[in-house]
Design a protein around this motif. Structure first.
Motif, PDB file in Angstrom:
ATOM      1  N   SER A  17     -24.725 -14.045 -19.209  1.00 36.40           N
ATOM      2  CA  SER A  17     -23.498 -14.785 -19.516  1.00 36.40           C
ATOM      3  C   SER A  17     -22.266 -14.059 -18.991  1.00 36.40           C
ATOM      4  CB  SER A  17     -23.358 -14.992 -21.031  1.00 36.40           C
ATOM      5  OG  SER A  17     -23.206 -13.750 -21.679  1.00 36.40           O
ATOM      6  N   GLY A  18     -22.425 -12.793 -18.555  1.00 40.07           N
ATOM      7  CA  GLY A  18     -21.274 -12.141 -17.964  1.00 40.07           C
ATOM      8  C   GLY A  18     -21.263 -10.634 -17.891  1.00 40.07           C
ATOM      9  N   ASN A  19     -21.670  -9.937 -18.956  1.00 34.86           N
ATOM     10  CA  ASN A  19     -21.559  -8.478 -18.951  1.00 34.86           C
ATOM     11  C   ASN A  19     -22.638  -7.832 -18.078  1.00 34.86           C
ATOM     12  OD1 ASN A  19     -19.328  -8.567 -20.617  1.00 34.86           O
ATOM     13  ND2 ASN A  19     -20.534  -8.443 -22.484  1.00 34.86           N
ATOM     14  N   HIS A  20     -23.885  -8.211 -18.299  1.00 33.65           N
ATOM     15  CA  HIS A  20     -24.981  -7.738 -17.448  1.00 33.65           C
ATOM     16  C   HIS A  20     -24.743  -8.194 -16.006  1.00 33.65           C
ATOM     17  CE1 HIS A  20     -29.077  -6.604 -16.337  1.00 33.65           C
ATOM     18  NE2 HIS A  20     -29.311  -7.833 -15.915  1.00 33.65           N
ATOM     19  N   ALA A  21     -24.200  -9.400 -15.858  1.00 37.18           N
ATOM     20  CA  ALA A  21     -23.915  -9.940 -14.522  1.00 37.18           C
ATOM     21  C   ALA A  21     -22.992  -9.017 -13.745  1.00 37.18           C
ATOM     22  CB  ALA A  21     -23.286 -11.332 -14.645  1.00 37.18           C
ATOM     23  N   GLN A  22     -21.935  -8.589 -14.397  1.00 35.36           N
ATOM     24  CA  GLN A  22     -20.969  -7.721 -13.722  1.00 35.36           C
ATOM     25  C   GLN A  22     -21.564  -6.347 -13.431  1.00 35.36           C
ATOM     26  OE1 GLN A  22     -16.803  -8.197 -15.531  1.00 35.36           O
ATOM     27  NE2 GLN A  22     -18.104  -9.391 -16.901  1.00 35.36           N
ATOM     28  N   GLY A  23     -22.365  -5.832 -14.361  1.00 36.94           N
ATOM     29  CA  GLY A  23     -22.994  -4.537 -14.142  1.00 36.94           C
ATOM     30  C   GLY A  23     -23.924  -4.551 -12.943  1.00 36.94           C
ATOM     31  N   LEU A  26     -21.871  -4.984  -9.654  1.00 33.43           N
ATOM     32  CA  LEU A  26     -21.217  -3.746  -9.240  1.00 33.43           C
ATOM     33  C   LEU A  26     -22.229  -2.739  -8.701  1.00 33.43           C
ATOM     34  CD1 LEU A  26     -18.807  -1.892  -8.950  1.00 33.43           C
ATOM     35  CD2 LEU A  26     -19.018  -1.304 -11.371  1.00 33.43           C
ATOM     36  N   ALA A  27     -23.390  -2.630  -9.372  1.00 34.34           N
ATOM     37  CA  ALA A  27     -24.440  -1.727  -8.889  1.00 34.34           C
ATOM     38  C   ALA A  27     -24.879  -2.132  -7.486  1.00 34.34           C
ATOM     39  CB  ALA A  27     -25.630  -1.740  -9.844  1.00 34.34           C
ATOM     40  N   GLY A  28     -25.006  -3.447  -7.268  1.00 34.25           N
ATOM     41  CA  GLY A  28     -25.384  -3.929  -5.947  1.00 34.25           C
ATOM     42  C   GLY A  28     -24.353  -3.576  -4.890  1.00 34.25           C
ATOM     43  N   LYS A  29     -23.096  -3.687  -5.265  1.00 40.02           N
ATOM     44  CA  LYS A  29     -22.030  -3.343  -4.321  1.00 40.02           C
ATOM     45  C   LYS A  29     -22.060  -1.860  -3.978  1.00 40.02           C
ATOM     46  CE  LYS A  29     -17.006  -3.661  -3.734  1.00 40.02           C
ATOM     47  NZ  LYS A  29     -15.725  -4.116  -4.354  1.00 40.02           N
ATOM     48  N   LEU A  30     -22.239  -1.014  -4.989  1.00 43.48           N
ATOM     49  CA  LEU A  30     -22.249   0.428  -4.775  1.00 43.48           C
ATOM     50  C   LEU A  30     -23.460   0.885  -3.964  1.00 43.48           C
ATOM     51  CD1 LEU A  30     -21.176   1.623  -8.349  1.00 43.48           C
ATOM     52  CD2 LEU A  30     -19.770   1.607  -6.282  1.00 43.48           C
ATOM     53  N   LYS A  47     -15.196 -13.574 -16.549  1.00 37.07           N
ATOM     54  CA  LYS A  47     -16.507 -13.020 -16.214  1.00 37.07           C
ATOM     55  C   LYS A  47     -17.006 -13.562 -14.877  1.00 37.07           C
ATOM     56  CE  LYS A  47     -17.955 -12.173 -20.997  1.00 37.07           C
ATOM     57  NZ  LYS A  47     -18.984 -12.349 -22.028  1.00 37.07           N
ATOM     58  N   LEU A  48     -16.790 -14.847 -14.650  1.00 36.30           N
ATOM     59  CA  LEU A  48     -17.189 -15.447 -13.376  1.00 36.30           C
ATOM     60  C   LEU A  48     -16.426 -14.818 -12.214  1.00 36.30           C
ATOM     61  CD1 LEU A  48     -17.274 -19.191 -14.501  1.00 36.30           C
ATOM     62  CD2 LEU A  48     -19.258 -17.813 -13.884  1.00 36.30           C
ATOM     63  N   GLU A  49     -15.128 -14.677 -12.389  1.00 36.54           N
ATOM     64  CA  GLU A  49     -14.292 -14.120 -11.313  1.00 36.54           C
ATOM     65  C   GLU A  49     -14.647 -12.667 -11.034  1.00 36.54           C
ATOM     66  OE1 GLU A  49     -12.127 -15.666  -9.349  1.00 36.54           O
ATOM     67  OE2 GLU A  49     -12.687 -17.546 -10.341  1.00 36.54           O
ATOM     68  N   ALA A  50     -14.866 -11.886 -12.076  1.00 35.51           N
ATOM     69  CA  ALA A  50     -15.202 -10.481 -11.881  1.00 35.51           C
ATOM     70  C   ALA A  50     -16.538 -10.329 -11.170  1.00 35.51           C
ATOM     71  CB  ALA A  50     -15.237  -9.754 -13.225  1.00 35.51           C
ATOM     72  N   THR A  51     -17.508 -11.160 -11.553  1.00 36.03           N
ATOM     73  CA  THR A  51     -18.832 -11.079 -10.921  1.00 36.03           C
ATOM     74  C   THR A  51     -18.743 -11.436  -9.446  1.00 36.03           C
ATOM     75  OG1 THR A  51     -19.823 -11.707 -13.047  1.00 36.03           O
ATOM     76  CG2 THR A  51     -21.231 -11.823 -11.111  1.00 36.03           C
ATOM     77  N   ARG A  52     -17.990 -12.482  -9.141  1.00 31.07           N
ATOM     78  CA  ARG A  52     -17.760 -12.835  -7.728  1.00 31.07           C
ATOM     79  C   ARG A  52     -17.016 -11.712  -7.021  1.00 31.07           C
ATOM     80  NH1 ARG A  52     -16.210 -18.139  -9.720  1.00 31.07           N
ATOM     81  NH2 ARG A  52     -17.827 -19.687  -9.228  1.00 31.07           N
ATOM     82  N   GLY A  53     -16.063 -11.108  -7.725  1.00 29.96           N
ATOM     83  CA  GLY A  53     -15.249 -10.054  -7.121  1.00 29.96           C
ATOM     84  C   GLY A  53     -16.050  -8.841  -6.705  1.00 29.96           C
ATOM     85  N   TYR A  54     -17.180  -8.620  -7.383  1.00 35.65           N
ATOM     86  CA  TYR A  54     -18.049  -7.498  -7.020  1.00 35.65           C
ATOM     87  C   TYR A  54     -19.006  -7.870  -5.884  1.00 35.65           C
ATOM     88  CZ  TYR A  54     -16.501  -5.023 -11.228  1.00 35.65           C
ATOM     89  OH  TYR A  54     -15.751  -4.378 -12.190  1.00 35.65           O
ATOM     90  N   GLY A  55     -18.872  -9.091  -5.373  1.00 32.87           N
ATOM     91  CA  GLY A  55     -19.647  -9.486  -4.204  1.00 32.87           C
ATOM     92  C   GLY A  55     -20.923 -10.238  -4.484  1.00 32.87           C
ATOM     93  N   ALA A  56     -21.152 -10.648  -5.732  1.00 33.85           N
ATOM     94  CA  ALA A  56     -22.393 -11.350  -6.049  1.00 33.85           C
ATOM     95  C   ALA A  56     -22.316 -12.821  -5.669  1.00 33.85           C
ATOM     96  CB  ALA A  56     -22.698 -11.233  -7.539  1.00 33.85           C
ATOM     97  N   GLU A  57     -23.469 -13.382  -5.349  1.00 32.89           N
ATOM     98  CA  GLU A  57     -23.600 -14.826  -5.165  1.00 32.89           C
ATOM     99  C   GLU A  57     -23.920 -15.426  -6.533  1.00 32.89           C
ATOM    100  OE1 GLU A  57     -26.832 -18.001  -3.330  1.00 32.89           O
ATOM    101  OE2 GLU A  57     -26.768 -15.947  -2.535  1.00 32.89           O
ATOM    102  N   LEU A  58     -23.176 -16.446  -6.960  1.00 29.84           N
ATOM    103  CA  LEU A  58     -23.395 -17.048  -8.271  1.00 29.84           C
ATOM    104  C   LEU A  58     -24.186 -18.340  -8.165  1.00 29.84           C
ATOM    105  CD1 LEU A  58     -20.028 -16.592 -10.212  1.00 29.84           C
ATOM    106  CD2 LEU A  58     -21.915 -14.999  -9.884  1.00 29.84           C
ATOM    107  N   VAL A  59     -25.122 -18.525  -9.080  1.00 35.00           N
ATOM    108  CA  VAL A  59     -25.842 -19.780  -9.251  1.00 35.00           C
ATOM    109  C   VAL A  59     -25.590 -20.222 -10.686  1.00 35.00           C
ATOM    110  CG1 VAL A  59     -28.085 -20.910  -9.320  1.00 35.00           C
ATOM    111  CG2 VAL A  59     -27.621 -19.177  -7.573  1.00 35.00           C
TER     112      VAL A  59
END
Length: 258
Positions: A17-23, A26-30, A47-59
Motif C-alpha cells: 500500500s506504500g511503505n514497503h513499496a517505497q523501500g 529505493l533499494a532498486g534505485k540504489l 505514497k504513489l508519487e514517492a514510489t514513482r519518484g524512486y524509479g519504480a514502475e507502478l501497476v
C-alpha cells in the motif's frame, strides 16, 4: 542485496500500500535493479508519487475486487522477476525486526514494546528481536478496530481472513497474516489490542503537537493504544514503534485540525 547478478537483471516485483513499496523502489534505485510495484489505486497520493519518484514502475489494482498477490505472481512469471513480498518472507521479517533491535540497544532495558500490525512482518520481526534480546519483554501489537484479523487469528488459534477493512489506516488494510508471520506471533506475542479511527487521529495530533512528528494513521496505532489506555503500562518502561509518516495531506489535516 542478497540477489544474484542474473536475478538483479530480471528485476523484482513487490506489492504494497506504500511503505514497503517505497523501500523496495529505493533499494532498486540504489542497486540498479528494475522494480515493479503493485499498489492499490486509492493509495495516498504521497505514497504513489514517492514510489514513482524512486524509479519504480507502478501497476495499480482495486483492493475490493482484485488479488494483489496474484497480480504480482503473474508479473513475476511473465518477466522472470523475483517477488519481494511485504511481510511473508524471512528476510523481510528479519529486516523489520532491526527497528526493535535498535530501540532496545538505544533505550536500554524495556518491560514492553508496542508495535503497529498489518500483515505481521514488523510485529513478528519485533517479537523475534525483542525476545532474542530479553525474553522478559512483553510484545504487543495494535490493529485498527475494523481490521483485527491478527487479533482474531490469535484468539482462535488459526489464520482468520476478513474483508478489506474500512479504516483510515491504509497501511493496515490487510485481510490476514501469513503462515510465517502468524506462526511467529502465535509463539512470541503477548497480545494484540485495537484502536478506533478517532483514537488514531488523536495520536496523530498528539505526535504533531507535542513531538513535532508527522505520522500516518497506521504509524500512529501503537502510540494510540498507549495514549488511550488500551494497555496497562503503569510503572513500566515501554518502547513504542512509530512506523510511518507517509500521511495523505487531507487525512493528516483532518486529524490535526479537529
Amino acid at each position: 542485496s542478497q540477489m544474484t547478478d542474473a536475478e538483479r537483471r530480471r528485476g523484482v516485483v513487490a506489492f504494497s500500500s506504500g511503505n514497503h513499496a517505497q523501500g523496495v523502489a529505493l533499494a532498486g534505485k540504489l542497486l540498479d535493479i528494475p522494480t515493479v510495484i503493485v499498489m492499490p489505486h486509492d493509495a495516498p497520493a504521497a505514497k504513489l508519487e514517492a514510489t514513482r519518484g524512486y524509479g519504480a514502475e507502478l501497476v495499480l489494482y482495486r483492493r475490493s475486487e482484485e488479488d494483489r498477490g496474484a497480480i504480482a505472481r503473474e508479473l513475476c512469471e511473465t518477466r522472470g522477476a523475483t517477488l519481494v513480498p511485504p511481510y511473508d518472507d524471512p528476510g523481510i521479517v528479519a529486516g523489520a525486526g532491526t527497528a526493535a533491535l535498535e530501540l532496545v540497544e538505544d533505550a536500554g532495558r524495556l518491560d514492553a514494546i508496542v508495535v503497529p500490525v498489518g500483515g505481521g512482518g514488523l510485529f513478528s520481526g519485533t517479537c523475534l528481536a525483542a525476545k532474542g534480546t530479553d525474553a522478559r519483554i512483553e510484545c504487543y501489537g495494535v490493529e485498527p478496530e475494523a481490521g483485527n484479523d491478527v487479533q482474531q487469528s490469535l484468539q482462535q488459534g488459526r489464520i482468520v481472513t476478513i474483508d478489506v477493512p474500512q479504516t483510515i489506516a491504509d497501511g493496515q488494510q490487510t485481510q490476514c497474516p501469513s503462515a510465517l508471520t502468524f506462526g511467529i506471533m502465535q509463539r512470541y506475542a503477548t497480545g494484540v489490542v485495537t484502536v478506533s479511527d478517532d483514537e488514531l487521529r488523536a495520536a496523530m495530533r498528539f505526535a504533531f503537537e507535542r513531538l513535532k512528528i508527522v505520522l500516518e494513521p497506521s504509524g500512529a496505532s501503537a502510540l494510540a493504544a498507549v495514549l488511550c489506555g488500551k494497555l496497562d503500562v503503569s510503572g513500566k518502561r515501554v518502547g513504542v514503534v512509530l512506523s510511518g509518516g507517509n500521511a495523505d495531506p487531507a487525512v493528516f489535516a483532518s486529524a490535526v485540525i479537529p
